[in-house]
Design an enzyme around this catalytic site. Structure first.
Site, PDB file in Angstrom:
ATOM      1  N   GLU A 574      44.134  36.694  38.497  1.00 58.92           N
ATOM      2  CA  GLU A 574      45.277  36.818  39.473  1.00 58.92           C
ATOM      3  C   GLU A 574      46.638  36.995  38.504  1.00 58.92           C
ATOM      4  OE1 GLU A 574      46.145  37.103  42.580  1.00 58.92           O
ATOM      5  OE2 GLU A 574      43.968  36.786  43.497  1.00 58.92           O
ATOM      6  N   SER A 575      46.610  36.330  37.583  1.00 60.45           N
ATOM      7  CA  SER A 575      47.784  35.765  36.504  1.00 60.45           C
ATOM      8  C   SER A 575      47.721  35.840  35.163  1.00 60.45           C
ATOM      9  CB  SER A 575      48.713  34.536  37.155  1.00 60.45           C
ATOM     10  OG  SER A 575      47.771  33.485  36.944  1.00 60.45           O
TER      11      SER A 575
END
Length: 772
Positions: A574-575
């Site tokens: 995700e990040s």
């Protein structure tokens, strides 16, 4: 580094610099500790130089002897301070050390632009141009370098040359602040009278409109296309501009207006008309009107059957039916794409959709189509899947030896990918011999496999040692971001890339910039996953798959009964553990939580009001994201694959996709997901989890706390299945590795924790669909 190597380096280089380099590398940890103690002074001076502090230049000059390996950096920062103080001649002169480094300085381009600006202020435009030309090829930052060159030409009286540069800035960098400055400069030149300025080249003006569109400025792009249409010198340019202006309406979401304009146009050229028909097709697709959509496709086939617009239209129409699971309609379209455009980058994906549907339907031609896929597209992103399912076919026939040949080839060729993980977990039955194994072996040996890196040299060469020593001196002075600039520049210049990638990632990790750490590896050595695990140091893999925020992850996992390593694997996708990450759709933080979802779930969890700013707090973000993941797992009956798909695409789609086949294993459900972004997302996270298990296997799944949040997870059944509906962007052919993703529901009602994500950063980012 050995002392013999240091001696050779000292003999070859300038003795003081070489000696300092060797001593720093030889005693790096101790040197770093000592430098860090005094490094605060340098960091403060650099910060003051950036602000224009009056005493920063003198302070930097005083500090320079303590940092013998980075005289160019000291010179650059000092020149910035002098420039801010209005001491332009001194600023330009201060940059001398930048041009005297052993290898090209990583800040030479920045220094050239700064020095040119100083020389322009000092009234020396000719010297400013000469300084810009002195920078190493490819090092000048754009558009600032072109703006400095344009100002210099203008000051020299070369108005035509200046105007040409301003025009390029305005057209090629239309959303930059420099574009506004260029436009004002052009107005000033025009107001100044003779000699007449050169006309703006039509191709450059069209490039401006295209770049505005690519940056999402569709309204501005439309204005440019309309202006081009009004002033076009030829009918062909005018017609192309008119169609592009109508297409800009489509991109703005004004579908019916776009359709009306497109239908009213009648371009004479086949290529331009094919473009018009393609956008008519897209309009009807968005309006859920398949009959005129297919009529437009037939007309493109008649007008321009070999054009790229035909290819794009086949894919767009095919995906319309794919997301509705109408195989009879989409299979001929994808087969036409694969056969008629066999050399196109989209052909492997089109062919795979045909092959996979045969495989999922257990049809007789599945095996031949899987083999055809490998023969025609051995470098396809689905080649590993083809090997896996060929092995499964042989396994189901009882041909275990042939099956193991396919599985072994898969693990050798794709050592760190989803299907290799599945193959490694399969039972290894005794080889049965027989003709099937021999035939499988002959087939595999006939494939023209692409060459992939299987080894990597982590030993730095001479240039890399020099850059690493400089980077460590910068990092020890709390200037880690500058250290990473040095290492990335060295990798681009061709120095030992794996050594520099590992050093840059390590420096970023030590300063807590985990997202930057992972991205250094992704950016410097993008093919790292082709390496067998034993081909790289364990520390390299730990930097590629880090586990920061370990206590918080473990706490939330225990609270909810989650696998902490699955949680880490999801965050990495995700990040990349960047707490400041913000996707173009507005998803925030470690687990990319949408603000509306954060507010809703925050209320449910009885947290303080969850603001967008609060979502940058790892503890808050993890609490909400982990709760949402646990909720999806519960709704999916414990299926990790379905829960991950729901986290990415929204939970309402999962019941629809589950009915598309009789899945014999979860991997078949994942492979059937019609959105490439979501399919890759699930597979990457499951691959990530295997890395995390290998690296951090001691992190055991924790039992949930008795009175934890898990007891408050909704027990309601999934929402009633809606009619399958294609998103506005659809699941069109994507670029690999980073293409456009399918739109994702992000409302709190849909419950999605994150939007359709791209590689996040504070300023937005590139697509994450193809991230490794």
């Amino acid at each position: 580094m050995t002392m013999q190597g240091c001696s050779a380096l000292t003999i070859r280089g300038r003795w003081p610099e070489a000696a300092a380099l060797c001593l720093l590398l030889w005693a790096a940890p101790a040197a770093a500790q000592r430098a860090s103690a005094g490094g605060a002074d340098l960091a403060k001076a650099v910060e003051a130089a950036g602000r224009g502090g009056a005493q920063a230049a003198e302070r930097l000059a005083t500090l320079a002897p303590r940092y013998p390996l980075i005289p160019d950096f000291l010179a650059y920062w000092r020149a910035r301070a002098l420039m801010s103080a209005g001491r332009y001649e001194e600023a330009a002169a201060a940059l001398g050390p930048v041009w005297k480094t052993r290898f090209p300085s990583s800040i030479a381009g920045r220094a050239a632009v700064l020095g040119a600006a100083a020389l322009l202020e000092a009234g020396r435009p000719g010297d400013a141009l000469a300084l810009l030309e002195r920078a190493p090829a490819g090092s000048l930052p754009e558009p600032p370098a072109s703006l400095a060159a344009a100002r210099a030409q203008e000051a020299l009286g070369a108005k035509a040359a200046a105007a040409a540069l301003y025009q390029r800035i305005w057209c090629l960098y239309p959303v930059s602040s420099e574009a506004g400055e260029a436009a004002r400069a052009l107005s000033g030149l025009a107001a100044g009278g003779a000699p007449a300025l050169p006309p703006l080249p039509g191709g450059l003006r069209m490039e401006r409109a295209q770049r505005l569109s690519k940056s999402g400025r569709h309204s501005q792009a439309r204005e440019e296309w309309l202006a081009i249409a009004r002033t076009a010198a030829t009918a062909d340019v005018r017609e192309r501009a008119e169609v592009s202006a109508a297409a800009a309406l489509y991109e703005q979401g004004r579908t019916r207006e776009a359709l009306a304009e497109l239908l009213a146009l009648r371009p004479s050229g086949a290529e331009t008309d094919a473009m018009r028909l393609h956008y008519i097709l897209l309009c009807h697709r968005r309006l859920d009107d398949p009959a005129p959509m297919m009529a437009a496709l037939d007309e493109i086939r008649r007008r321009a059957p070999a054009s790229d617009w035909m290819l794009q239209s086949l894919i767009a129409a095919g995906n319309y039916y794919l997301v509705r699971n109408e195989a009879a309609s989409f299979l001929p379209l994808f087969r036409a794409c694969a056969d008629r455009f066999s050399r196109a980058s989209a052909a492997p994906d089109c062919h795979w959709k045909v092959a996979w549907r045969a495989c999922l339907g257990r049809r007789a031609e599945a095996e031949s189509l899987l083999k055809e896929h490998l023969e025609r597209h051995p470098s396809s992103s689905r080649a590993g899947a083809a090997l896996y399912y060929l092995g499964k076919i042989e396994e189901e026939r009882g041909n275990s030896a042939a099956a193991q040949l396919y599985f072994s080839e898969l693990q050798t060729r794709f050592p760190n990918y989803f299907y290799s993980v599945l193959a490694s977990s399969r039972q290894q039955p005794a080889a049965d011999g027989g003709g099937n194994a021999a035939a499988a072996g002959r087939f595999l040996s006939s494939i023209a496999w692409p060459q992939r890196p299987r080894t990597a040299d982590f030993q730095p060469d001479e240039e890399a040692r020099w850059r690493i020593a400089r980077a460590r001196q910068l990092a020890a002075a709390s200037l880690g971001a500058w250290a990473e600039i040095e290492l990335r520049f060295g990798a681009r210049a061709g120095a030992a890339r794996y050594a520099l990638a590992m050093e840059a990632a390590g420096i970023a990790a030590r300063r807590g910039a985990w997202g930057a750490s992972v991205r250094h590896i992704l950016g410097i050595v993008p093919g790292y996953l082709w390496l067998p695990r034993q081909a790289a140091p364990r520390r390299f893999w730990e930097l590629a798959f880090p586990l920061p925020y370990r206590d918080a992850i473990r706490r939330e996992a225990r609270r909810l009964g989650l696998d902490p390593l699955l949680l880490a694997a999801l965050i990495r996708q995700e990040s990349e553990f960047d707490r400041d990450a913000v996707s173009p759709s507005g998803a925030i933080g470690l687990m990319q939580v949408m603000p509306q979802t954060g507010r809703e779930l925050g209320r449910r969890l009885r947290m303080r009001r969850v603001t967008p700013r609060a979502l940058h707090n790892p503890a808050v973000n993890l609490r909400i994201g982990a709760y949402y993941l646990a909720r999806q797992l519960k709704l999916a009956g414990g299926s990790v694959e379905e829960a991950l798909a729901a986290y990415n695409a929204g939970p309402t789609r999962i019941p629809v996709w589950k009915e598309w086949g009789e899945y014999r294993e979860p991997a078949e459900f994942v492979e059937t997901i019609p959105f490439r972004q979501t399919r890759d997302y699930v597979q990457f996270i499951l691959r990530n989890r295997e890395f995390y298990r290998w690296l951090y296997g001691s992190e055991k799944r924790a039992a949930p706390a008795r009175s934890g949040v898990r007891n408050r997870i909704s027990d309601r059944a999934p929402a009633k299945k809606p009619a399958a509906k294609e998103s506005a962007r659809g699941s069109s052919a994507r670029k690999s590795p980073a293409g456009t993703s399918a739109s994702k529901k992000t409302s709190a009602k849909a419950g999605s924790a994150a939007g359709a994500k791209k590689r996040p950063s504070k300023k937005g980012a590139n697509s994450r669909a193809g991230k490794r």
